[in-house]
Design an enzyme around this catalytic site. Structure first.
Site, PDB file in Angstrom:
ATOM      1  N   GLU A 100       9.461  -3.223  13.404  1.00 36.69           N
ATOM      2  CA  GLU A 100       9.304  -2.112  12.476  1.00 36.69           C
ATOM      3  C   GLU A 100       8.031  -1.344  12.851  1.00 36.69           C
ATOM      4  O   GLU A 100       6.946  -1.925  12.893  1.00 36.69           O
ATOM      5  CB  GLU A 100       9.184  -2.669  11.048  1.00 36.69           C
ATOM      6  CG  GLU A 100       9.185  -1.607   9.977  1.00 36.69           C
ATOM      7  CD  GLU A 100       9.186  -2.191   8.568  1.00 36.69           C
ATOM      8  OE1 GLU A 100       8.750  -3.357   8.407  1.00 36.69           O
ATOM      9  OE2 GLU A 100       9.619  -1.500   7.632  1.00 36.69           O
TER      10      GLU A 100
ATOM     11  N   LYS B 196      -1.056  -7.857  -8.705  1.00 36.90           N
ATOM     12  CA  LYS B 196      -2.026  -7.772  -7.619  1.00 36.90           C
ATOM     13  C   LYS B 196      -1.574  -6.650  -6.689  1.00 36.90           C
ATOM     14  O   LYS B 196      -0.689  -6.819  -5.882  1.00 36.90           O
ATOM     15  CB  LYS B 196      -2.128  -9.097  -6.851  1.00 36.90           C
ATOM     16  CG  LYS B 196      -3.494  -9.254  -6.188  1.00 36.90           C
ATOM     17  CD  LYS B 196      -3.550  -9.492  -4.689  1.00 36.90           C
ATOM     18  CE  LYS B 196      -2.822  -8.683  -3.731  1.00 36.90           C
ATOM     19  NZ  LYS B 196      -3.533  -7.605  -3.036  1.00 36.90           N
TER      20      LYS B 196
ATOM     21  N   CYS C 141       9.698   1.689   3.450  1.00 31.75           N
ATOM     22  CA  CYS C 141      10.663   0.675   3.877  1.00 31.75           C
ATOM     23  C   CYS C 141      12.050   1.262   3.944  1.00 31.75           C
ATOM     24  O   CYS C 141      12.967   0.633   4.475  1.00 31.75           O
ATOM     25  CB  CYS C 141      10.631  -0.544   2.962  1.00 31.75           C
ATOM     26  SG  CYS C 141      11.167  -0.195   1.305  1.00 31.75           S
TER      27      CYS C 141
ATOM     28  N   PHE D  96       0.809  -1.232   0.000  1.00 29.56           N
ATOM     29  CA  PHE D  96       0.000   0.000   0.000  1.00 29.56           C
ATOM     30  C   PHE D  96       0.831   1.266   0.000  1.00 29.56           C
ATOM     31  O   PHE D  96       0.354   2.320  -0.406  1.00 29.56           O
ATOM     32  CB  PHE D  96      -0.924   0.003   1.237  1.00 29.56           C
ATOM     33  CG  PHE D  96      -0.207   0.414   2.503  1.00 29.56           C
ATOM     34  CD1 PHE D  96      -0.085   1.775   2.837  1.00 29.56           C
ATOM     35  CD2 PHE D  96       0.355  -0.525   3.355  1.00 29.56           C
ATOM     36  CE1 PHE D  96       0.574   2.165   4.004  1.00 29.56           C
ATOM     37  CE2 PHE D  96       1.022  -0.147   4.503  1.00 29.56           C
ATOM     38  CZ  PHE D  96       1.127   1.197   4.842  1.00 29.56           C
TER      39      PHE D  96
ATOM     40  N   GLU E 159      -4.814  -3.875  -1.564  1.00 31.35           N
ATOM     41  CA  GLU E 159      -6.266  -3.680  -1.513  1.00 31.35           C
ATOM     42  C   GLU E 159      -6.629  -2.404  -0.764  1.00 31.35           C
ATOM     43  O   GLU E 159      -7.798  -2.036  -0.695  1.00 31.35           O
ATOM     44  CB  GLU E 159      -6.933  -4.909  -0.864  1.00 31.35           C
ATOM     45  CG  GLU E 159      -6.632  -5.110   0.612  1.00 31.35           C
ATOM     46  CD  GLU E 159      -5.282  -5.771   0.870  1.00 31.35           C
ATOM     47  OE1 GLU E 159      -4.443  -5.840  -0.049  1.00 31.35           O
ATOM     48  OE2 GLU E 159      -5.044  -6.199   2.015  1.00 31.35           O
TER      49      GLU E 159
END
Lengths: 496, 496, 496, 496
Positions: free
Chosen positions: B382, B172, B280, B148, B175
């Protein structure tokens, strides 16, 4: 009887309790005893490798490469001894063993170019006064698991490149014929490798599984059969490692109507029967396009096979030797039986060969089978013996469809003189290593070796340029120096 | 409410029955509805890709690259719309969304160089009159599964290179924020991509698992958290695929006593809080060497953070926006609480931030924590939020030991002006992407992106040169033309 | 009548006093007037380039490449205008002019990959803790001198790569047809190039000699005839510059007995007569192996030539247009006369062609000459007109000996379907660009263009990878940081 | 007295009538007699090379590389003899001669990688079913002309790469110290090189001019002084050859106020006085930034120079030996005199050095000169002796301006620990080989050697990757197979 142990941290060790016999396949007798490594022994080898890593990592590539220059000299000086060790345990004839060694040496030669091969990519001004570069750094401890059929060459596909990239190595060679492998490991040490940089453990599944699951091992290279390759790949990756696992093959040659048939037969002879067909690049299926080509092929091949000589490794007039074990001998004969049972025609029959003076040897004679069809078991599976099967098709496309439908995609070849046919074939065939009038298209050491489909699991091929990528990880550095302090300070400090 | 479906074979589809809401994180309200793909739908996408493959594979690389030239133009022309779509669902501020897009476009630009990048290696005379060359051929159908936090950039890390290499693609996306991703997929089609070459399926674990297990999918690229990355890698490889799976991070900056502190603070500000820390490559830990450096860092950072502005995406004066979900907001606050409970000092506290007009938004304010120690949960995991933790050490070596001991090895940075310190750091730090006075050392598009240790599973990094190797397989051809027939025949045929 | 001047430092200039007419070769009438640069004007252009260099050199390659992305868009948007300008002054038909432009655009596309192409080589640990890397830095001011036959393509061989490498450029296009060249220079400026980075001077020998002798010009690229190329190379190098000078050609096609004759004729038609044969890659000699092949070739070629249509550029149904000048028209006719006088047979005669409405145009019709022999003047020299000469030999070796004996070695081709013949030909022919069933083997933009023997002076070819090396100089940096001061000092400063 | 002749076609020859003495510079006495080649003799060498070319060209690169593997072994085995031959005629001390040999061997090692280095570029589908690739083919006969100061290393910069690329070579070494060069040429033959592939002619300008003008010589590599380099470049290129000519140098080191002064002095000592300063990479000028740095440098250098020991080659405790000739000794002393006369301060004076037992040797002692200024003759010209000149400036920029204003641009160095200063220096200095705290930044063998400005004429540097491009020419092949005849024909021929 001589006992073979492990080579760990520069020392020979044989502490483990489990043992297994090594056989001479030409006599059928046990000749040496092998120590099978326990988990603890393998961990000791891994620990030795890990301890040796920091200093070896920091050794300039040029110095690492110089170990390979010396290794090459030692391999050449001891070629006959190496060939003899191969022959005693694998059974291949001396000229074949020397050929294997020579292909291995080519990989050592390639590794001598490490300083060039390890160059990183440098970009000046990726932004204003910002530079960036990528280095290829070693992984740490890496492992190799190698098969019986090339006890010297396949380890030399792996070790030289892994080592010059700065890694430390743990090798688990085949338990069938480890003597030559152990010997070259010692030569590598003699060439100047520090203790612990290369370690060799003999063993079986316990050793393999230790290598696959120990978190200190960062990468695994494997060559063997497809079911094992698949297990190795799934297990190593599930343990977070990178892995390249090379498996089985069913290599087809298409013989086109315009082929130079004498040349094709001559090439096929060595490619099908050399090393008793125990090569992952052996050409085991000839697909003739048209009955005319097929009939001519069968006729000329039958004649040529009359001259084939099977026997023990030390008589260099022999063309090929025994297969590796009694069990494997029976398996090969079983495939010939099944082909016959399923309707194929045994044109030349090697099932009952006997070699005077070696009546207990694991010999199978050169076998030629005609009218093989796709549903036969002998076609669907890898025989790994001196058996050439001939199929007949009506068009080149039909021949290619056969090949593309097979589960393996290691090597293949076409015999033709037509440029268009050759290009269409090499473009559209689903196989990783393709020969145009070259029956054993093993890439030279400065290219890389690998099949497609279920012949290889992983994304990088063995040896050559791909080995550099497999045995290194990329580190990318981005650098900016923020202010001119010292440089301009000097100006302020010393006014004119 | 708008319903988002799939993009398969050049068509929008929304046949599936399972649905899920998409939220605007600034308002906390559902704004669109997403169709979740069933296994059948994903298989339909894979089938479309497989059908499109033969023609796309045979399209010259130059032509494939030209689709990317046009795609770049379309992305630039529609930048504002793309940024708005990102903002509405992800929450990042428009300038940040445009920055994301720009980094994505750089990957499109790199893909325009496909003809150069796809060159194979040609060797003349590997033996007498024998030539050999390696080609890099596409894999077939490959898949991407993207997170995302960069709904446009990460898909652009994968698709352009996979496509120009000749593969067909099934994507993909996340979502949480699929609208911008879907939109650029349509722009890529508009740029001239044939139907079926790129397909996008929206979905959840069912879609993911279909991609991981369907034998027609040859490779999987993934970016997300480490536990999922590990699952993806193990599952894809157990199914015989090649896989690269990028996971989590804990990126440290070392602040040396000789660092230009104003510059360091300025750099850290953006690197820690930009995009709410949901990167990240976010710098979430500053390790100050010596209390003097630490005190100065805390003081100047506190001052700088006073000017940070948090709010909704459409006000470009905001520095950063909300986090992605209510759940994630609670998780970030939980980490701050735990740090406090374990003895750290909350210097700037963003837990109770409110944004006028967006009282239900998922906001967390910029948070600065001092005296963090290695055993704290907030250090070990994290956070993925706008939280900068400061640690104090007595030496650079101590700082490096901390970093090397952490499970992640994605990015890191040192602030210094000393050449020796910078070189020692970049050489010995166990991290894949290293900055020297560069806090977000994301490699440019013509290098490759990837961390070390548990930040990446696989052997090839994302985008750049490694992408060519990941999205192609090597075919090596060895060629000999056996006799001079036609050439010399001519001489016989027409004597003078 | 329009006056064409220079483009210097972003401005059009026309201060010089010497002028020369530009002709429309289809009408034979002067259509524009060209200003010829004095030494001072050229020096002004060089000075502008030198002044623009420091900032352009420091512009990141990515930004320089983006000028090329925009330039490509502008060239595509203005294709028709460019083709019209070419046609008016050069005479080539619109489809041919658009083809020329397309090949030029491919070089712009290649230049878009500058960030990849300019990567240097980085070596870690060339010694203990010593690193070394090579950067490819721009030269400064470089010059291009280009011929009339490709007023757009040949400048696009040079400028894009020179510019993205960070150089500033001075272009001297042909004085016969400079309008299209001047126009694309302006488009390049419109694409975002800073003033002075590209400068164009129109002129004659005075301009050329200034570029060759001015010490600020670091490199010269030239395309033209061999005598001039030789002068350029000797003069530029005697002035300490690097130089690549591409000269003339005499390109032969061998037609083998096994060739697909219909295909060969079809290919030869375009390769011999396209652009009136005024291409350095034009195929002007067909060498048939055996009389059967020769007779068939002559027969089919004669039939095919009946359909050739010669005329003005704006009628796209024409196949080719006039030659460049009255003088050149007479020269081409002179070669045909000499061949006839020396005993060759004029099979199709284009000497007296007339084009209705264009009676004063410089037209020569397609001409086919049989029984040409090596001692003929028309064979030994470059005709540069729509003339195909046929030679007859008895063997492929004889055909190759002919080619290898000629002073030129630009391009060549063989028509065959035999793999062995093709490989023998490409291996042993002394020509730089070789076609196998490809009559105009112009390398694509991502390879490099250059002939052998007296067709090229210098060591690096034009465009493609060689252009990077020609337009940059290597700087190699070796770095060691001698002591750990700051790094370890920190430890002393802050004891625990 | 021994007479040295030529090595042509595998044989020693000494037919020429002109002779010249070779001196031992430590004793000042003639020790051997050299035969000077006539034009006819050089032509004989060229003819031998040309005759050997076809077979050598067709020898696979792997086989050519293996000659280098053996050559490396022979050089290592005979290192002491080679060092002794160097010492007797050049005068350098044994450790220095062994160092020279070692750097030469590194070039042999690099050449062992020929199969990798000679890979061409292969592009599949440049158009539909059209492939294109570039090969790097040898030039034919190439020549090297090498200087006295590295009689072994500089020939090894050229020969190994030229030979493994497939060329045949004619070497003209220095007439001052040819014995070691001749010896290694014989070792190369012993390593397996066929007769005629390498030829060595001793001689003077007549030999040089023959090599420069004979049309069979395709390329010339030269290392020497700038006036000769310029002559070589202009003459070779005017004769249509490719040429790389490396000339003189004036290498500056900047000593920054933050430099580790003990390290800098230690490094400068070897770099200034090693090999009597007769190296094109010798550091002959130290530019101190600020009087404090200058005073410290002078003080520490004076102290360090007290330990310098000058003497004959065979006493390895000596630091350096004599200069090459009486004439050169007088020239070096003349430069010291002129510096003194122009106002510089002779801090350490080596003009009157005497070496007991070698009173007639051509010795000059280590000399340190302070307060040198740009207008002095000793600064403007290359001294090529054991003389270090110190200049004092007020800023780093001033130091860089000095360097950039000098006509030479071979090597340079900065002593600093500041990352920003180092990067600014390496970016902006107009010098080809740059050291950061490395005083002799000679690129390693896998990078390439070359200066900028008047230190090198040509576009490709010596050895390393550039050598591959210099010693090969590109051939680009474009291939299409026009119809499916044979492939589909088979289908028609054998219907099912």
């Amino acid at each position: 009887m001589q006992t073979l142990g492990h080579f760990i941290n520069g020392q020979m060790l044989a502490d483990d309790t489990r043992r297994q016999a090594i056989f001479n396949p030409a006599t059928g007798e046990a000749s040496r005893e092998l120590v099978l490594a326990s988990r603890e022994t393998v961990e000791q080898a891994i620990a030795a490798a890990e301890a040796a890593f920091p200093a070896w990592r920091d050794t300039p590539p040029l110095k690492r490469a110089r170990v390979m220059f010396r290794f090459k000299e030692l391999l050449e000086q001891n070629a006959d001894k190496i060939a003899a060790l191969i022959g005693e345990e694998h059974g291949k004839i001396s000229h074949d063993a020397l050929g294997e060694l020579q292909r291995g040496i080519e990989n050592v030669e390639y590794a001598c170019g490490a300083p060039e091969l390890l160059k990183g990519e440098h970009s000046k001004n990726v932004g204003p006064n910002i530079d960036s570069w990528s280095e290829f750094q070693p992984l740490g401890v890496v492992a190799g698991i190698t098969p019986f059929n090339f006890p010297v060459m396949v380890p030399l596909w792996m070790m030289p490149m892994a080592l010059v990239c700065g890694n430390c190595f743990v090798l688990k060679p085949s338990e069938r014929d480890p003597s030559s492998t152990l010997y070259i490991a010692q030569l590598l040490q003699e060439a100047g490798l520090p203790d612990g940089v290369l370690n060799l453990v003999n063993g079986d599944k316990e050793a393999v599984d230790t290598l696959l699951t120990d978190s200190r091992v960062k990468a695994v290279s494997f060559v063997g059969s497809t079911p094992i390759a698949e297990y190795i790949y799934a297990t190593a990756t599930a343990n977070g490692k990178r892995c390249q696992a090379l498996g089985g093959a069913k290599n087809h040659a298409i013989v086109m109507p315009d082929a130079d048939m004498d040349n094709a037969v001559n090439q096929l002879l060595g490619a099908a029967f050399g090393s008793s067909g125990e090569r992952c690049m052996a050409l085991s299926v000839a697909v003739a396009v048209g009955d005319a080509a097929a009939d001519s092929l069968i006729e000329k091949m039958t004649a040529a096979m009359a001259g084939l000589k099977v026997g023990a490794c030390n008589d260099s007039s022999n063309d090929f030797g025994p297969v590796i074990t009694r069990l494997h001998q029976e398996k090969v004969v079983g495939y010939i039986n099944s082909a016959e049972a399923q309707g194929a025609k045994i044109v030349v029959d090697g099932r009952d060969v006997t070699v005077p003076g070696y009546e207990n040897g694991f010999f199978v004679g050169g076998t030629l089978i005609d009218q093989v069809t796709p549903e036969m078991q002998s076609y669907q599976e890898e025989i790994f013996g001196p058996v050439l099967q001939v199929m007949r098709v009506n068009s080149m496309q039909e021949a290619m469809d056969l090949i593309n439908a097979h589960e393996y995609g290691n090597g293949t070849c076409i015999f033709t003189r037509d440029g268009e046919a050759a290009r269409y074939f090499s473009d559209n065939i689903q196989v990783g290593m393709v020969g145009i009038n070259v029956p054993l298209p093993v890439p030279v050491a400065y290219h890389s070796f690998g099949g497609w489909k279920r012949s290889l699991f992983g994304d990088l091929h063995a040896y050559g340029p791909d080995a550099v990528r497999f045995y290194t990880k990329r580190k990318t550095i981005t650098q900016r120096w923020p202010s001119a302090g010292v440089r301009e300070g000097a100006q302020f400090a010393f006014p004119s």
